[in-house]
Design an enzyme around this catalytic site. Structure first.
Site, mmCIF file in Angstrom:
data_model
loop_
_atom_site.group_PDB
_atom_site.id
_atom_site.type_symbol
_atom_site.label_atom_id
_atom_site.label_comp_id
_atom_site.label_asym_id
_atom_site.label_seq_id
_atom_site.Cartn_x
_atom_site.Cartn_y
_atom_site.Cartn_z
ATOM 1 C CE LYS A 168 -4.332 -1.329 1.774
ATOM 2 N NZ LYS A 168 -4.868 -1.455 3.521
ATOM 3 N NE ARG A 209 -15.756 0.767 10.244
ATOM 4 C CZ ARG A 209 -14.852 0.965 9.139
ATOM 5 N NH1 ARG A 209 -14.717 2.162 8.400
ATOM 6 N NH2 ARG A 209 -14.115 -0.249 7.729
ATOM 7 C CB SER A 233 -8.487 5.271 7.958
ATOM 8 O OG SER A 233 -8.011 4.881 9.746
HETATM 9 O O1 PNS Z 1 -7.249 -1.252 9.076
HETATM 10 P P1 PNS Z 1 -6.917 -2.720 8.572
HETATM 11 O O2 PNS Z 1 -5.718 -2.577 6.994
HETATM 12 O O3 PNS Z 1 -8.075 -3.171 8.157
HETATM 13 O O4 PNS Z 1 -6.001 -4.026 8.695
HETATM 14 C C1 PNS Z 1 -5.800 -5.094 8.300
HETATM 15 C C2 PNS Z 1 -4.678 -6.144 8.844
HETATM 16 C C3 PNS Z 1 -2.905 -5.386 9.361
HETATM 17 C C4 PNS Z 1 -5.609 -6.414 10.715
HETATM 18 C C5 PNS Z 1 -4.575 -7.545 8.063
HETATM 19 O O5 PNS Z 1 -4.295 -6.456 6.598
HETATM 20 C C6 PNS Z 1 -3.029 -8.117 8.328
HETATM 21 O O6 PNS Z 1 -3.482 -8.836 9.919
HETATM 22 N N1 PNS Z 1 -2.115 -7.871 7.738
HETATM 23 C C7 PNS Z 1 -1.249 -8.582 7.867
HETATM 24 C C8 PNS Z 1 -0.903 -10.146 7.150
HETATM 25 C C9 PNS Z 1 -1.281 -11.066 7.622
HETATM 26 O O7 PNS Z 1 -1.306 -12.152 8.802
HETATM 27 N N2 PNS Z 1 -2.099 -11.547 6.686
HETATM 28 C C10 PNS Z 1 -3.351 -12.953 7.561
HETATM 29 C C11 PNS Z 1 -4.536 -13.149 7.656
HETATM 30 S S1 PNS Z 1 -5.337 -12.099 6.056
#
Ligand code: PNS
Length: 162
Positions: A41, A90, A129
């Site tokens: 990102k 939410r 966000s």
């Molecule tokens: O604030 P967000 O972007 O909705 O958070 C998403 C998050 C960080 C919780 C999720 O993308 C994450 O844990 N990413 C780390 C990679 C991972 O562990 N992926 C496997 C689970 S899908």
């Protein structure tokens, strides 16, 4: 010792996130709010900026620590001896996405990382966000979405004087 992680992008942190942090900090002895360093990102704020903003926001909560991680959440949780992930819900539209993450983490961790959902307080159920960034980019009022010092930093990113 009940310990949990609240992972997320926090780009930027909103009052919705802060509400979840406050409530999770009452449930757990130690809460780590951890910023995902997602190379895929292009965020508005760098990981360091997001960590520093969160440190300021969470200063009133003594059992909340701020950290960052890259890679899989289950690996981060294992390294830090954490068995619970906290996420906010939410609306029903969040549910499918969150359920998928929670089930994946449970499977990949062989059941050692569970997820607890806190329902977002109604007054923040509209907040995201990405919505905050869009409003700010067009010079709109985000005072009900984020703390003032965060709003200043967001407007500065868009070169907007208010
Ligand atoms: O604030 P967000 O972007 O909705 O958070 C998403 C998050 C960080 C919780 C999720 O993308 C994450 O844990 N990413 C780390 C990679 C991972 O562990 N992926 C496997 C689970 S899908």
């Amino acid at each position: 010792m009940r310990k949990a992680v609240y992972p997320g992008s926090f780009d930027p942190v909103t009052y919705g996130h802060i509400d979840i942090i406050k409530r999770a900090a009452l449930i757990f002895d130690d809460l780590v709010v951890s910023v995902l360093d997602n190379k895929a990102k292009s965020p508005l704020f760098s990981v360091d900026e997001r960590v520093n903003i969160l440190k300021e926001v969470c200063a009133p909560f003594p059992n909340v620590k701020i950290d960052s991680f890259s890679g899989l959440l289950i690996d981060y949780a294992k390294e830090n001896n954490i068995h619970v992930s906290v996420r906010g819900l939410r609306a029903i539209t969040d549910f499918e996405y969150e359920l998928q993450i929670a089930q994946t983490n449970k499977l990949l961790s062989q059941g050692t990382l569970d997820t607890i959902f806190l329902t977002t307080s109604l007054e923040y159920s509209y907040l995201s966000s990405s919505g905050v960034k869009e409003i700010a980019a067009f010079g709109g009022d985000i005072s009900k979405c984020v703390p003032d010092f965060v709003a200043d930093k967001i407007y500065a990113k868009y070169d907007i004087k208010r």
